[in-house]
Design a protein around this motif. Sequence first.
Motif, PDB file in Angstrom:
ATOM      1  N   CYS A  62       0.862  -1.182   0.000  1.00 23.45           N
ATOM      2  CA  CYS A  62       0.000   0.000   0.000  1.00 23.45           C
ATOM      3  C   CYS A  62       0.893   1.225   0.000  1.00 23.45           C
ATOM      4  O   CYS A  62       1.788   1.337   0.842  1.00 23.45           O
ATOM      5  CB  CYS A  62      -0.879  -0.026   1.243  1.00 23.45           C
ATOM      6  SG  CYS A  62      -1.699   1.546   1.577  1.00 23.45           S
ATOM      7  N   GLY A  63       0.690   2.115  -0.955  1.00 20.72           N
ATOM      8  CA  GLY A  63       1.511   3.310  -1.042  1.00 20.72           C
ATOM      9  C   GLY A  63       1.467   4.148   0.225  1.00 20.72           C
ATOM     10  O   GLY A  63       2.490   4.647   0.687  1.00 20.72           O
ATOM     11  N   LEU A  64       0.280   4.284   0.795  1.00 25.81           N
ATOM     12  CA  LEU A  64       0.134   5.120   1.995  1.00 25.81           C
ATOM     13  C   LEU A  64       0.876   4.513   3.184  1.00 25.81           C
ATOM     14  O   LEU A  64       1.558   5.203   3.924  1.00 25.81           O
ATOM     15  CB  LEU A  64      -1.346   5.300   2.345  1.00 25.81           C
ATOM     16  CG  LEU A  64      -2.199   5.972   1.259  1.00 25.81           C
ATOM     17  CD1 LEU A  64      -3.625   6.144   1.747  1.00 25.81           C
ATOM     18  CD2 LEU A  64      -1.608   7.312   0.828  1.00 25.81           C
ATOM     19  N   GLN A  65       0.767   3.188   3.335  1.00 23.40           N
ATOM     20  CA  GLN A  65       1.461   2.526   4.442  1.00 23.40           C
ATOM     21  C   GLN A  65       2.965   2.620   4.267  1.00 23.40           C
ATOM     22  O   GLN A  65       3.713   2.601   5.234  1.00 23.40           O
ATOM     23  CB  GLN A  65       1.063   1.046   4.501  1.00 23.40           C
ATOM     24  CG  GLN A  65      -0.414   0.824   4.683  1.00 23.40           C
ATOM     25  CD  GLN A  65      -0.766   0.276   6.066  1.00 23.40           C
ATOM     26  OE1 GLN A  65       0.062  -0.325   6.735  1.00 23.40           O
ATOM     27  NE2 GLN A  65      -1.988   0.506   6.483  1.00 23.40           N
ATOM     28  N   ALA A  66       3.392   2.716   3.010  1.00 23.05           N
ATOM     29  CA  ALA A  66       4.818   2.814   2.730  1.00 23.05           C
ATOM     30  C   ALA A  66       5.303   4.264   2.804  1.00 23.05           C
ATOM     31  O   ALA A  66       6.460   4.548   2.523  1.00 23.05           O
ATOM     32  CB  ALA A  66       5.118   2.227   1.350  1.00 23.05           C
ATOM     33  N   SER A  69       2.393   9.344  -1.046  1.00 21.32           N
ATOM     34  CA  SER A  69       1.160  10.129  -1.022  1.00 21.32           C
ATOM     35  C   SER A  69       0.126   9.551  -1.977  1.00 21.32           C
ATOM     36  O   SER A  69      -0.989  10.037  -2.066  1.00 21.32           O
ATOM     37  CB  SER A  69       1.460  11.579  -1.402  1.00 21.32           C
ATOM     38  OG  SER A  69       2.052  11.618  -2.679  1.00 21.32           O
ATOM     39  N   ASP A  70       0.506   8.511  -2.692  1.00 20.00           N
ATOM     40  CA  ASP A  70      -0.365   7.937  -3.702  1.00 20.00           C
ATOM     41  C   ASP A  70      -0.426   6.427  -3.488  1.00 20.00           C
ATOM     42  O   ASP A  70       0.480   5.833  -2.918  1.00 20.00           O
ATOM     43  CB  ASP A  70       0.227   8.230  -5.085  1.00 20.00           C
ATOM     44  CG  ASP A  70      -0.820   8.094  -6.176  1.00 20.00           C
ATOM     45  OD1 ASP A  70      -2.028   8.010  -5.858  1.00 20.00           O
ATOM     46  OD2 ASP A  70      -0.417   8.065  -7.350  1.00 20.00           O
ATOM     47  N   CYS A  71      -1.538   5.830  -3.924  1.00 25.70           N
ATOM     48  CA  CYS A  71      -1.655   4.375  -3.813  1.00 25.70           C
ATOM     49  C   CYS A  71      -2.453   3.864  -4.994  1.00 25.70           C
ATOM     50  O   CYS A  71      -3.356   4.545  -5.479  1.00 25.70           O
ATOM     51  CB  CYS A  71      -2.331   3.988  -2.500  1.00 25.70           C
ATOM     52  SG  CYS A  71      -2.490   2.201  -2.288  1.00 25.70           S
TER      53      CYS A  71
END
Length: 99
Positions: A62-66, A69-71
């Motif tokens: 997940c982009g947010l978890q990483a 700012s984008d997923c």
Amino acid sequence: MKSPCMANCKNEEGLCSGCYRTMEEIRQWRHYTDHQREQIMQRLSGADASHHCPQCGDATYCGLQAGESDCWCFSVETREKAESGHCLCRRCLSRQPLA
Ligand SMILES: [Zn+2]
């Protein structure tokens, strides 16, 4: 060109039911660099993961978890949220009812 396509494509509200790429990723696939394609395939397979899916436990990205700012999930239809608040993997998300 490498592709995760399983020739089992069905658009499940923005996600392919065969390879779990988003429709956006499928559309852009031939325009990506080799590096971008490789990165997406590693994230599809769980080789590059940010967390484990709260539903099935598979490694997922997940982009947010990483910290981005984008997923990828922004480009699919909104599903009901998992109760834990953590993002589901693509397979589980595609099976969630639409919000
Ligand atoms: Zn899952």
